[in-house]
Scaffold this motif. Structure first.
Motif, short mmCIF file in Angstrom:
data_model
loop_
_atom_site.label_atom_id
_atom_site.label_comp_id
_atom_site.label_asym_id
_atom_site.label_seq_id
_atom_site.Cartn_x
_atom_site.Cartn_y
_atom_site.Cartn_z
N TRP A 296 -92.57 28.30 7.82
CA TRP A 296 -93.23 27.39 7.96
C TRP A 296 -93.89 26.98 9.47
N ARG A 297 -93.15 27.79 10.36
CA ARG A 297 -93.41 27.39 11.70
C ARG A 297 -93.39 25.96 12.20
N VAL A 298 -92.29 25.57 12.01
CA VAL A 298 -91.77 24.11 12.29
C VAL A 298 -90.57 24.30 13.06
N ARG A 299 -90.03 23.10 13.73
CA ARG A 299 -88.89 23.30 14.81
C ARG A 299 -87.79 22.98 13.96
N ALA A 300 -87.72 22.45 13.13
CA ALA A 300 -86.37 22.11 12.10
C ALA A 300 -86.46 22.05 10.80
N VAL A 301 -85.44 22.49 9.93
CA VAL A 301 -85.53 22.32 8.37
C VAL A 301 -84.01 22.05 8.00
N THR A 302 -83.84 21.33 7.16
CA THR A 302 -82.50 21.02 6.39
C THR A 302 -82.74 21.48 4.93
N LEU A 303 -81.78 22.51 4.83
CA LEU A 303 -81.63 23.16 3.27
C LEU A 303 -81.10 21.99 2.36
N LEU A 304 -81.72 21.88 1.36
CA LEU A 304 -81.21 20.81 0.28
C LEU A 304 -80.57 21.76 -0.92
N GLU A 305 -80.99 22.94 -1.15
CA GLU A 305 -80.29 23.51 -2.26
C GLU A 305 -80.98 25.12 -2.26
N SER A 306 -80.36 26.13 -2.91
CA SER A 306 -81.04 27.40 -2.87
C SER A 306 -80.14 28.10 -4.22
N THR A 307 -81.07 29.02 -4.80
CA THR A 307 -80.50 29.90 -5.88
C THR A 307 -81.03 31.22 -5.59
N ALA A 308 -80.36 32.12 -6.06
CA ALA A 308 -80.86 33.62 -6.20
C ALA A 308 -80.89 34.33 -7.40
N GLU A 309 -81.78 35.11 -7.72
CA GLU A 309 -81.72 35.72 -9.14
C GLU A 309 -82.48 37.21 -8.65
N PRO A 310 -81.96 38.25 -9.39
CA PRO A 310 -82.33 39.48 -9.09
C PRO A 310 -84.24 39.72 -9.64
N VAL A 311 -84.94 40.44 -8.95
CA VAL A 311 -86.03 40.68 -9.27
C VAL A 311 -86.14 41.58 -10.48
N ALA A 312 -87.13 41.16 -11.29
CA ALA A 312 -87.29 42.04 -12.38
C ALA A 312 -88.24 43.16 -12.13
N TYR A 313 -87.63 44.31 -11.83
CA TYR A 313 -88.47 45.55 -11.40
C TYR A 313 -87.95 46.74 -11.99
N ASP A 314 -88.72 47.63 -12.70
CA ASP A 314 -88.12 48.68 -13.55
C ASP A 314 -88.43 50.06 -12.90
N VAL A 315 -88.83 50.20 -11.73
CA VAL A 315 -89.14 51.39 -10.85
C VAL A 315 -88.02 51.50 -10.01
N PRO A 316 -87.05 52.53 -10.43
CA PRO A 316 -85.85 52.98 -9.46
C PRO A 316 -86.39 53.55 -8.15
N SER A 317 -85.72 53.20 -7.10
CA SER A 317 -85.88 53.84 -5.73
C SER A 317 -84.36 54.47 -5.13
N ILE A 318 -84.40 55.71 -4.76
CA ILE A 318 -83.12 56.08 -4.11
C ILE A 318 -82.85 55.20 -2.62
N LEU A 319 -83.80 54.61 -2.34
CA LEU A 319 -83.74 53.71 -0.84
C LEU A 319 -83.56 52.54 -0.96
N THR A 320 -83.53 51.97 -2.15
CA THR A 320 -83.52 50.48 -2.49
C THR A 320 -82.28 50.25 -3.05
N GLY A 321 -81.42 49.21 -2.41
CA GLY A 321 -80.07 48.66 -3.34
C GLY A 321 -80.21 47.50 -3.82
N ALA A 322 -81.13 46.76 -3.53
CA ALA A 322 -81.16 45.33 -4.28
C ALA A 322 -82.51 44.82 -3.93
N ARG A 323 -83.00 44.07 -4.71
CA ARG A 323 -84.25 43.18 -4.91
C ARG A 323 -83.90 41.81 -5.33
N THR A 324 -83.98 40.86 -4.38
CA THR A 324 -83.50 39.41 -4.90
C THR A 324 -84.72 38.28 -4.61
#
Length: 383
Positions: free
Chosen positions: A20-48
């Motif tokens: 956001w190109r700002v000086r300071a940020v305070t994290l309030l909450e965060s979640t993670a989930e896998p990206v729905a992507y069905d094309v495999p790649s031998i060079l990619t271990g995870a997409r989130t």
């Protein structure tokens, strides 16, 4: 969800401040989930996807980040299936760091007008030959492509190849790669065995669509070394390496595209990126091959115009031959659906192949035969 790819709250706040190109940020909450992507790649271990909210100047603000783990392909599950005698050779012939190096460079500032790339906000480059990229999420228009879209993309890929500024970064990955690695690896071990097996050509998913192409494809296979030598001798320019529509995200509010997935970035024969642009979606059964020759002609013309936009003149016969040779090696010969045949046989030996699946695969095989037919045609016409 992120496991070893996770960062501390303080590190995530620093990423968001950069986003956001700002000086300071305070994290309030965060979640993670896998990206729905069905094309495999031998060079990619995870997409989130990492989503959440953070406080900026007293107000809550939502965020979305794309986190991608890339790795040397010995970390890929597919590596375990290699015969032991091939593993060491294979481990040294597939470059994996190009994407890390591209995002760590000033490539974004060098791309021609109309092409952008996501900002890399944090790169965790690890000694075990893995790296985690924290990238800005990119809004894009996901409407189906029409011919105008393909032509626009082809011209911009021509500008990418023609740009002297981009060209300075074409070989930023120092790991050696040669077309013979691809021929001796991918083609020799996953394409030629099926190509030379009579059972492949008798299979009901192959015979109706590829039967009349057998002699011609075997003829190409008999001259692979010469074709690879010709590939290596063609004029090389910067290439994305996998410029399929999946990796060209159309800008939602202006002309152009965000170019993503730089795992195969390097110098390649001029026109190389046209192959995946034209047949990438056919390979994954997202479009048909009916208009491939006409679309290819329009895209070749647009690509040449893009080269000229950057002040680079490439003879028409050279560009067309380069396209033909690249297409045959990377898409034409591999279009024979040997993996589909193996999976169909496995299913038939079990509970059977459902009629709907059989029909879908038959149609897909027909489209892949269209790719092979076009590749054979342009290879012959440019000889």
């Amino acid at each position: 969800m992120l496991g070893p790819d996770d960062v501390t709250d303080a590190a995530l706040e620093a990423v968001l401040a950069d986003l956001w190109r700002v000086r300071a940020v305070t994290l309030l909450e965060s979640t993670a989930e896998p990206v729905a992507y069905d094309v495999p790649s031998i060079l990619t271990g995870a997409r989130t996807w990492v989503r959440g909210t953070a406080e900026v100047d007293g107000a809550a603000r939502a965020f979305t980040l794309f986190v991608k783990r890339v790795h040397h392909w010995r970390h890929s599950p597919a590596f375990a299936f290699l015969p032991p005698e091939l593993a060491q050779w294979a481990a040294t012939t597939v470059p994996w760091r190009a994407e890390v190096l591209c995002y760590g460079s000033d490539l974004a500032e060098r791309l021609p007008d109309g092409l952008t790339m996501p900002r890399a906000l944090h790169i965790d480059d690890r000694p075990d030959e893995t790296a985690v990229l924290w990238l800005e999420a990119v809004e894009h228009d996901d409407a189906p492509w029409d011919r105008t879209t393909y032509v626009e993309a082809a011209r911009l890929l021509g500008r990418l190849a023609g740009s002297a500024e981009v060209g300075d970064l074409a070989d930023l990955d120092p790991q050696e790669w040669h077309i013979h690695y691809f021929v001796e690896g991918r083609i020799a071990h996953t394409v030629l065995p099926g190509l030379f097996d009579d059972a492949t050509w008798r299979h009901p998913l192959v015979a109706p669509h590829f039967g009349d192409l057998r002699t011609l494809l075997l003829g190409v296979a008999g001259h692979l070394d010469a074709l690879a030598a010709e590939f290596a001798a063609l004029p090389h320019r910067a290439a994305h390496g996998d410029a399929c529509p999946n990796n060209l995200l159309r800008h939602p509010d202006r002309p152009g595209f965000t170019l993503i997935d730089y795992g195969f970035w390097r110098s390649q024969p001029v026109g190389f990126d046209l192959s995946q642009l034209l047949v990438g979606d056919i390979q994954v059964a997202r479009r048909d091959a009916d208009d491939l020759p006409e679309l290819a002609e329009a895209c070749l013309t647009a690509y040449a115009a893009g080269l000229a936009d950057e002040g680079l003149e490439v003879a028409d016969d050279v560009l067309r031959r380069s396209h033909a040779v690249s297409l045959m090696l990377f898409n034409g010969l591999p279009s024979l659906p040997t993996e589909m045949v193996a999976e169909a046989d496995r299913l038939e030996a079990g509970d059977g192949l459902g009629e709907e699946q059989r029909h879908a695969w038959d149609h897909w095989s027909a489209q892949r035969a269209g790719v092979a037919r076009y590749a054979l045609d342009v290879l012959a016409r440019t000889a």
